[in-house]
Design an enzyme around this catalytic site. Structure first.
Site, mmCIF file in Angstrom:
data_model
loop_
_atom_site.group_PDB
_atom_site.id
_atom_site.type_symbol
_atom_site.label_atom_id
_atom_site.label_comp_id
_atom_site.label_asym_id
_atom_site.label_seq_id
_atom_site.Cartn_x
_atom_site.Cartn_y
_atom_site.Cartn_z
ATOM 1 N N GLY A 286 42.407 36.917 39.508
ATOM 2 C CA GLY A 286 43.265 36.034 39.872
ATOM 3 C C GLY A 286 44.863 36.549 39.577
ATOM 4 N N CYS B 48 45.036 37.282 30.785
ATOM 5 C CA CYS B 48 46.039 37.119 31.938
ATOM 6 C C CYS B 48 46.671 38.532 32.126
ATOM 7 C CB CYS B 48 47.283 36.172 31.423
ATOM 8 S SG CYS B 48 48.478 36.149 32.680
ATOM 9 N N LEU B 49 46.948 38.909 33.322
ATOM 10 C CA LEU B 49 47.458 40.316 33.511
ATOM 11 C C LEU B 49 48.928 40.522 33.191
ATOM 12 C CD1 LEU B 49 46.225 41.140 37.097
ATOM 13 C CD2 LEU B 49 45.235 41.968 34.780
ATOM 14 N N GLU C 267 46.281 29.948 37.604
ATOM 15 C CA GLU C 267 47.262 30.335 38.639
ATOM 16 C C GLU C 267 48.394 29.464 38.895
ATOM 17 O OE1 GLU C 267 47.352 33.635 38.542
ATOM 18 O OE2 GLU C 267 45.234 33.748 37.955
HETATM 19 ZN ZN LIG Z 1 47.669 34.721 34.397
#
Ligand SMILES: [Zn+2]
Length: 164
Positions: free
Chosen positions: A46, A91-92, A134
């Site tokens: 995501g 989370c990226l 998101e």
């Molecule tokens: Zn994230």
């Protein structure tokens, strides 16, 4: 293929509110393509536009790796189950960490699709979790704000972990 830089926690843009999309311009179409490329490159499931530095209410979600990412423009969670589920999230934009977060089991989502058509659908489990994560990004919220105390862990040593 065109990849964009993923903003990391500490970057103040991640704390800002993203703006509603009124028109899907060529620039935004390009952004969506780049978001897909960026997510794939980083092995994420995501991504929100703000994570690549664009304050627009656009998210992409890929609950199943082999399927094309779902694009949601101006997504809104219109209802959610009282029942929640605690599971691990990453989370990226919080590279190298994971932690447990409680999310509603089921949600109803209203959004516009990639062609700016109105859509409304139910999501549950992992898909619901990604959408909640998101949508939070669009309001400047990171999962680390909601993490179950004591569960945030450095997972740099672990490989192939999925990140939102
Ligand atoms: Zn994230």
């Amino acid at each position: 293929m065109s990849e964009r830089i993923v903003r990391q926690t500490g970057d103040e843009i991640l704390r800002k509110h993203s703006k509603t999309v009124t028109e899907l311009t060529d620039r935004l179409k390009e952004l969506i393509k780049d978001m897909k490329d960026t997510m794939k490159t980083h092995g994420g499931c995501g991504l929100a536009a703000v994570q690549v530095g664009v304050l627009k209410r656009i998210i992409i979600c890929a609950p199943e790796e082999e399927k094309e990412a779902v694009v949601l423009i101006n997504p809104e969670i219109v209802s959610m189950s009282d029942e929640t589920e605690i599971d691990s999230e990453g989370c990226l934009s919080v590279d190298g960490y994971r932690g447990n977060v409680a999310r509603p089991k089921n949600i109803v989502v209203k959004a516009k699709d990639e062609n700016m058509n109105d859509i409304e659908f139910d999501a549950d489990g992992f898909f619901a979790r990604i959408i909640c994560h998101e949508v939070d990004h669009l309001d400047g919220i990171l999962y680390t704000d909601k993490v179950v105390p004591g569960t945030l862990k450095d997972v740099t040593e672990e490989e192939n972990v999925k990140e939102e």
